[in-house]
Motif scaffolding. Structure first.
Motif, mmCIF file in Angstrom:
data_model
loop_
_atom_site.group_PDB
_atom_site.id
_atom_site.type_symbol
_atom_site.label_atom_id
_atom_site.label_comp_id
_atom_site.label_asym_id
_atom_site.label_seq_id
_atom_site.Cartn_x
_atom_site.Cartn_y
_atom_site.Cartn_z
ATOM 1 N N ALA A 1 10.378 -1.082 8.552
ATOM 2 C CA ALA A 1 9.109 -1.809 8.556
ATOM 3 C C ALA A 1 7.988 -0.981 9.174
ATOM 4 C CB ALA A 1 9.262 -3.121 9.316
ATOM 5 N N ALA A 2 6.777 -1.299 8.746
ATOM 6 C CA ALA A 2 5.571 -0.673 9.288
ATOM 7 C C ALA A 2 4.419 -1.652 9.118
ATOM 8 C CB ALA A 2 5.271 0.642 8.574
ATOM 9 N N SER A 3 3.314 -1.376 9.772
ATOM 10 C CA SER A 3 2.138 -2.237 9.614
ATOM 11 C C SER A 3 1.369 -1.824 8.364
ATOM 12 C CB SER A 3 1.223 -2.119 10.834
ATOM 13 O OG SER A 3 0.580 -0.843 10.853
ATOM 14 N N PRO A 4 0.631 -2.751 7.740
ATOM 15 C CA PRO A 4 -0.217 -2.387 6.591
ATOM 16 C C PRO A 4 -1.215 -1.277 6.939
ATOM 17 C CG PRO A 4 -0.001 -4.770 6.759
ATOM 18 C CD PRO A 4 0.610 -4.198 8.009
ATOM 19 N N ALA A 5 -1.729 -1.290 8.180
ATOM 20 C CA ALA A 5 -2.719 -0.279 8.570
ATOM 21 C C ALA A 5 -2.081 1.108 8.610
ATOM 22 C CB ALA A 5 -3.316 -0.636 9.929
ATOM 23 N N TYR A 6 -0.854 1.199 9.135
ATOM 24 C CA TYR A 6 -0.183 2.498 9.179
ATOM 25 C C TYR A 6 0.051 3.024 7.768
ATOM 26 C CZ TYR A 6 3.276 6.144 9.847
ATOM 27 O OH TYR A 6 3.933 7.339 9.809
ATOM 28 N N ALA B 1 -1.583 2.280 5.077
ATOM 29 C CA ALA B 1 -2.860 2.608 4.436
ATOM 30 C C ALA B 1 -3.329 4.002 4.857
ATOM 31 C CB ALA B 1 -3.909 1.565 4.792
ATOM 32 N N ARG B 2 -3.060 4.372 6.110
ATOM 33 C CA ARG B 2 -3.501 5.680 6.610
ATOM 34 C C ARG B 2 -2.570 6.808 6.185
ATOM 35 N NH1 ARG B 2 -4.185 2.882 11.496
ATOM 36 N NH2 ARG B 2 -2.310 3.914 12.327
ATOM 37 N N HIS B 3 -1.270 6.531 6.186
ATOM 38 C CA HIS B 3 -0.296 7.610 6.013
ATOM 39 C C HIS B 3 0.478 7.549 4.701
ATOM 40 C CE1 HIS B 3 -0.941 8.786 10.214
ATOM 41 N NE2 HIS B 3 -0.848 7.502 10.520
ATOM 42 N N GLY B 4 0.295 6.499 3.937
ATOM 43 C CA GLY B 4 1.025 6.368 2.687
ATOM 44 C C GLY B 4 2.361 5.659 2.879
ATOM 45 N N THR B 5 2.889 5.114 1.783
ATOM 46 C CA THR B 5 4.149 4.374 1.825
ATOM 47 C C THR B 5 5.281 5.238 1.295
ATOM 48 O OG1 THR B 5 2.996 2.270 1.483
ATOM 49 C CG2 THR B 5 5.363 2.310 1.027
ATOM 50 N N PRO B 6 6.281 5.546 2.102
ATOM 51 C CA PRO B 6 7.420 6.335 1.615
ATOM 52 C C PRO B 6 8.133 5.614 0.475
ATOM 53 C CG PRO B 6 7.451 6.131 4.020
ATOM 54 C CD PRO B 6 6.421 5.170 3.522
ATOM 55 N N ARG B 7 8.531 6.389 -0.542
ATOM 56 C CA ARG B 7 9.261 5.817 -1.677
ATOM 57 C C ARG B 7 10.722 6.243 -1.672
ATOM 58 N NH1 ARG B 7 5.708 3.720 -5.375
ATOM 59 N NH2 ARG B 7 3.507 4.246 -5.049
ATOM 60 N N HIS B 8 11.051 7.218 -0.828
ATOM 61 C CA HIS B 8 12.415 7.713 -0.726
ATOM 62 C C HIS B 8 12.678 8.006 0.756
ATOM 63 C CE1 HIS B 8 15.921 10.361 -1.086
ATOM 64 N NE2 HIS B 8 16.058 9.935 -2.337
ATOM 65 N N ARG C 1 6.998 -7.377 0.573
ATOM 66 C CA ARG C 1 7.486 -6.000 0.657
ATOM 67 C C ARG C 1 6.472 -5.046 0.033
ATOM 68 N NH1 ARG C 1 12.783 -4.983 1.806
ATOM 69 N NH2 ARG C 1 14.197 -6.767 1.991
ATOM 70 N N ALA C 2 6.345 -3.883 0.628
ATOM 71 C CA ALA C 2 5.402 -2.890 0.123
ATOM 72 C C ALA C 2 6.052 -2.136 -1.027
ATOM 73 C CB ALA C 2 4.995 -1.917 1.230
ATOM 74 N N ASN C 3 5.372 -2.041 -2.133
ATOM 75 C CA ASN C 3 5.872 -1.303 -3.279
ATOM 76 C C ASN C 3 5.015 -0.059 -3.556
ATOM 77 O OD1 ASN C 3 8.002 -3.128 -4.022
ATOM 78 N ND2 ASN C 3 6.401 -4.571 -4.628
ATOM 79 N N GLY C 4 4.150 0.247 -2.693
ATOM 80 C CA GLY C 4 3.292 1.406 -2.850
ATOM 81 C C GLY C 4 1.893 1.046 -2.507
#
Length: 312
Positions: free
Chosen positions: A168-173, A175-182, A309-312
């Motif tokens: 898990a991570a915050s939406p703000a994190y 947004a700044r660093h990108g969402t890992p996909r792997h 859940r974040a999908n990207g």
């Protein structure tokens, strides 16, 4: 055949538990001299010293350390045998020592104990909350709840339910660093570590694929709850169980990532010492916890809104 000196063994166990001859004497209702003589009698029979004695300190010898576990079991089984011989009303009385993880103990175990104690007013519970792994035999616990993938041991273990783990991570994190996909992409991020779970983060993904990454980041703590404020503040990504992050995922303060990659399964286990002979009060609490911690693990621990859940 010379019979074992069971009284001396029981008194030895009391001295170990209370860490002094005077404390043991008070606990068992004997004089300090009687306690000292019983230990000396046992030492003479065994042909070795059980304690190092000084004016300020009492410590087990190398020979006494492993024998202390035997003494505890002798005392516990004798106590259980006596209680089994009593009628049911008097059996449901006395103290139970219970160990549980800190966060899970506060949120899920403590409310249940209030109900159990209301139903059994003659029972007392000594609840110890810690995320550290306790030695339930050496520390004298009757029951321990443990959230882990348990290694083989001599303890008796019952799996009560599975516990889902979220990355898990915050939406703000994100947004700044990108969402890992792997999972390998986590190596480029700030990871918040739980120090009681050492080693890399392991994952299993589509088609049985496996991946792992070592957690490196600005904060490591021995309590999962201690990581949540930093997680919400956008300082990194954490791997935490649903009973800790579930409410924050449901509220949107945090989002779960890597939905196609799952950490190794862990479960909630109820552990007891090796002996099958237990006091009735302990059996009653075991049955109560087993009945009440099965379904809540699925329903209460993980009230997570999947579309968040974040999908990207």
């Amino acid at each position: 055949m010379r019979l074992p000196d069971l009284e001396a063994w029981a008194i030895f166990a009391a001295v170990v538990e209370h860490r002094s001859f005077s404390g043991a004497a008070d606990a068992v209702g004997l004089s300090k001299a009687t306690v000292s003589k019983a230990v000396a009698r046992l030492e003479a029979h065994l042909g070795q010293s059980l304690f190092h004695r000084t004016s300020r300190r009492l410590a087990l010898t190398e020979a006494g350390r492993p024998l202390a576990d035997h003494a505890r079991r002798i005392l516990a089984e004798a106590t259980a045998a006596e209680e089994a011989a009593r009628d049911a009303a008097s059996a449901f009385a006395g103290r139970i020592r219970l160990a549980a993880p800190m966060s899970f103990g506060v949120t899920s175990v403590a409310p249940l104990l209030a109900q159990f104690l209301a139903d059994h007013p003659g029972i007392e519970i000594d609840l110890s909350l810690s995320d550290a792994r306790v030695d339930i035999v050496a520390e004298g616990f009757d029951i321990a709840l443990r959230i882990a993938d348990l290694p083989d041991s001599s303890l008796r273990a019952r799996r009560l339910c599975g516990i889902e783990v979220h990355i898990a991570a915050s939406p703000a994190y994100l947004a700044r660093h990108g969402t890992p996909r792997h999972p390998v992409e986590l190596g480029e991020h700030r990871l918040l570590g739980y120090s009681n779970a050492t080693g890399p983060w392991h994952f299993r993904g589509p088609g049985g694929a496996e991946a792992s990454v070592r957690a490196v980041g600005p904060l490591t703590a021995n309590s999962g709850d201690a990581l949540v404020p930093a997680l919400i503040a956008g300082l990194g990504i954490a791997r935490l169980p649903g009973f800790i992050v579930g409410p924050h995922l449901a509220s949107g303060e945090l989002v779960a990532i890597l939905p196609d990659w799952t950490p190794p399964p862990i479960g909630l286990h109820l552990l007891t010492p090796p002996s099958t002979l237990r006091p009735a009060r302990v059996e009653a609490l075991i049955a109560f916890l087993a009945a009440n911690l099965r379904d809540p693990c699925a329903a209460v621990l993980l009230a997570v809104d999947v579309p968040r859940r974040a999908n990207g």
